[in-house]
Design an enzyme around this catalytic site. Sequence first.
Site, short mmCIF file in Angstrom:
data_model
loop_
_atom_site.label_atom_id
_atom_site.label_comp_id
_atom_site.label_asym_id
_atom_site.label_seq_id
_atom_site.Cartn_x
_atom_site.Cartn_y
_atom_site.Cartn_z
N GLU A 139 1.02 -1.36 0.04
CA GLU A 139 0.09 0.03 -0.23
C GLU A 139 0.94 1.34 0.06
OE1 GLU A 139 -3.04 -0.28 -0.39
OE2 GLU A 139 -3.14 -2.37 -0.42
N HIS A 142 2.17 2.04 -3.33
CA HIS A 142 1.21 2.94 -4.12
C HIS A 142 1.37 4.43 -4.01
CE1 HIS A 142 -1.29 -0.02 -6.27
NE2 HIS A 142 -1.52 -0.62 -5.14
#
Length: 300
Positions: A139, A142
Amino acid sequence: MKVKYFLMAAIVALMTACGTASKVPLTNRTHRLSISDAQLLSLSNQEYAKFMASAKKSTDAKNTAMVQRVGRNLANAVETYLRNNGYANEINNFKWEFNLVQDKQANAFCMPGGKIVVYEGLLPYTQNEASLAIVLGHEIAHAVAKHSAEQITKQMNQQMGTSILGTVLNSAVGSGVGDIASQVAGGYFSFRNLKYSRDNESEADYMGLIFAAMAGYDPANAVSFWQRMASATNSSRSEILSDHPSDARRIENIKRWLPEAEKYYHGAGANRVSSTGYSQSTNTLHIGGTSSSNRSNKRR
């Protein structure tokens, strides 16, 4: 007819030239972004505030502390890498927050700016801190790779294309770019539900694996974690119909990247963390056309 073709050529050239070129840390991939960091962070902070206002934070103090501990370890490792590899200016874009919320979904997300949320439903699948680090690394990747800005840029370009016979040539070259970005983000965009491309997802898998290893978490846990997720979803979807790589492809890629990730893990020395979550210290790709030689230029 000639005018039509001229306009088509002009808009294609504009869409190609519009935006700022930058390189993704670790993979060294070049992408061109048409939304500024300030615009992106403003949008992200607004949506994050709305989400947290309606979400229920976990009452499990132990698991909340674990999420915050693993998240902070990753954030420190990422900032160290950025600082040491020519991306020190990017650190100012991150104001890290780590929250565990009451939700049965097996999910987590990181908004631009480092706002990270983990759902309680994910923890039965992670089972240990090292596997949680794999998810949070993905995550965080990203955000570091600015995949949200990349997706907004694509939407902006699509919107420009549909307005080719209108006023797009005048509005896109001036201050209107920011207005277009806000309109696209407000009308069609959700950071929490954003579907990245399969290339973006694979890039985040690779970067997240390396980030976890840099933070001292054994990257080998990624294989067993994704195997647990694959057996739980029992998905038979075709990869070509999904924005994510297939479970089998994802696991295959991770196995191929593990030898490289292990070098970072062993380089973490006394900070290495076992799958049980305790420090082992006595004191306490090929991605989208990026060659391994290019990646080596960004290694510590």
